[in-house]
Enzyme design. Structure first.
Site, PDB file in Angstrom:
ATOM      1  N   CYS A 306       2.685  46.132  28.408  1.00  0.00           N
ATOM      2  CA  CYS A 306       2.224  45.577  29.691  1.00  0.00           C
ATOM      3  C   CYS A 306       3.314  44.824  30.445  1.00  0.00           C
ATOM      4  O   CYS A 306       3.545  45.055  31.633  1.00  0.00           O
ATOM      5  CB  CYS A 306       1.008  44.688  29.461  1.00  0.00           C
ATOM      6  N   HIS A 354      -1.661  39.511  28.172  1.00  0.00           N
ATOM      7  CA  HIS A 354      -1.677  40.784  28.897  1.00  0.00           C
ATOM      8  C   HIS A 354      -1.461  40.524  30.384  1.00  0.00           C
ATOM      9  O   HIS A 354      -1.793  39.460  30.901  1.00  0.00           O
ATOM     10  CB  HIS A 354      -3.001  41.519  28.678  1.00  0.00           C
ATOM     11  N   HIS A 366      -1.770  48.971  35.040  1.00  0.00           N
ATOM     12  CA  HIS A 366      -1.273  48.274  33.847  1.00  0.00           C
ATOM     13  C   HIS A 366      -1.116  49.258  32.697  1.00  0.00           C
ATOM     14  O   HIS A 366      -1.619  50.381  32.732  1.00  0.00           O
ATOM     15  CB  HIS A 366      -2.207  47.124  33.454  1.00  0.00           C
TER      16      HIS A 366
END
Length: 391
Positions: A306, A354, A366
């Site tokens: 990420c 994240h 993402h």
């Protein structure tokens, strides 16, 4: 009377024996049934519990991935520093050797002239400082010779300092690489546990789990559409307010019979336009990466985690983001979710493990998790921690 009591005693004993035998047979039968029955299975977790456990393991793996990225960044930096220090040590050692050769020439000249053999010993000593304190021979040297000795002492000290620094740097590198190994093992352990949980599900349970996932995605999408409507309404209200303000200014100018002047510049318009231009580059790059696999610790070009994706995307706009989510969240200005703009970074979970790139309409691009590809998804798929505008 005696002959009459014996049969009664016999019947009582016989009845008692039959009762014992019957109870024994019943017990044997029950024991046989128990022995033949399948062992009781422990309570099996529900699909909802399995889903939560898998989600938790993936999140923990994400946290471990950020630890890995941090350790790797430190390790790489430490390795570069060590390499530079080793180069410096080599360069300074060469200078010390050059200075030593120059002192050797001076010592040889002193010896030929018969000035002092002690001076020769002084000039070639590995530790001239101690020898100076003992013999105080500096007064016997010319100014040029004294400078050569002082230069040698200085170079020798600098070289020793750099060697010590390189030794410390090597120890720090070893520590960073130890952290790197530990984080890697932690990621692999969490992912292994998640895979093991999923592997125990039947096909029917996997289908039901997929249905739970679809419901979760649908709810996240509904919230994203709600945010999109809200943001669109706010933008429309801003446009109307700006139009009304412009109309009022134009009416005031006409009433004053003046030539229409250029509308006053919005103090934030330049920065807004600049940010929009940067965000356009960021989003264009992120869109071009859709479909590439998530790989923990990866930062392109073929796969990403990420924070690796957000780092590379913002690099396209000339902004250098740190490697981890924990550092990326500190870069820029925090804004509310309602005020999120395309290009903003959306961070998730309490531990900020994240991150995704906001693209508008309540959605982001993402790199989700192992087994999934870079994709567009609702920002409400995970619990939001914060939104940050990097530039």
């Amino acid at each position: 009377m005696a002959s009459h009591r014996k049969p009664r005693t016999s019947r009582i004993r016989t009845s008692h024996a039959v009762g014992i035998t019957s109870a024994a047979l019943t017990s044997v039968a029950l024991l046989a049934q128990t022995a033949n029955a399948a062992p009781a299975e422990p309570d099996k977790p529900s699909l909802e519990e399995v889903q939560k456990k898998v989600d938790d393991l993936y999140r923990e793996a994400g946290t471990a991935t950020q630890k890995y990225n941090l350790a790797k960044e430190k390790s790489d930096q430490q390795r570069d520093k060590l390499n530079n220090l080793q180069d410096e040590v080599a360069q300074r050692t060469e200078k010390v050797n050059d200075a030593r050769r120059e002192l050797g020439q001076i010592a040889a000249a002193q010896y030929r002239n018969g000035t002092s053999s002690d001076t020769a010993v002084l000039l070639l000593s590995d530790n001239p400082d101690d020898y100076f304190a003992q013999r105080q021979l500096m007064g016997r040297l010319s100014g040029q010779q004294q400078k050569a000795v002082e230069d040698f002492k200085s170079l020798q000290t600098q070289a020793n300092d750099k060697r010590d620094e390189a030794t410390d740097s090597l120890a720090q590198l070893s520590e960073s690489e130890g952290d790197l190994k530990t984080s890697k093992q932690d990621v692999q352990k969490k992912l292994g546990e998640a895979r093991e949980l999923l592997s125990k599900l039947t096909e029917e349970e996997k289908q039901r789990l997929a249905e739970l996932e679809r419901k979760r995605e649908a709810e996240a999408k509904r919230k994203a559409e709600e945010l999109a409507r809200k943001q669109a309404a706010e933008e429309e209200a801003k446009r109307k307010a700006a139009a009304e303000e412009a109309a009022k200014e134009e009416a005031a100018q006409e009433e004053a019979a003046e030539e229409p002047a250029d509308p006053p510049a919005d103090s934030g318009s330049d920065s807004g336009d600049s940010y929009a231009a940067k965000a356009e580059k960021v989003i264009a790059f992120a869109q071009s990466q859709i479909g590439k696999p998530y790989v923990w610790g990866a930062a392109g070009p073929d796969s990403y985690d990420c924070s690796g994706l957000t780092q590379k995307a913002w690099a396209q706009a000339g902004i250098s983001l740190p490697r981890t989510t924990w550092d990326q969240v500190k870069v820029g200005t925090t804004v509310s979710v309602d005020n999120a703009k395309p290009g903003d970074l959306v961070f998730f979970y309490d531990d900020i493990s994240h991150v995704g790139i906001y693209v508008g309409n309540g959605e982001m691009i993402h790199a989700p998790k192992p087994g999934a590809n870079v994709r567009v998804e609702s920002i409400y798929y995970m619990p939001i921690h914060s939104v940050v505008r990097p530039a």
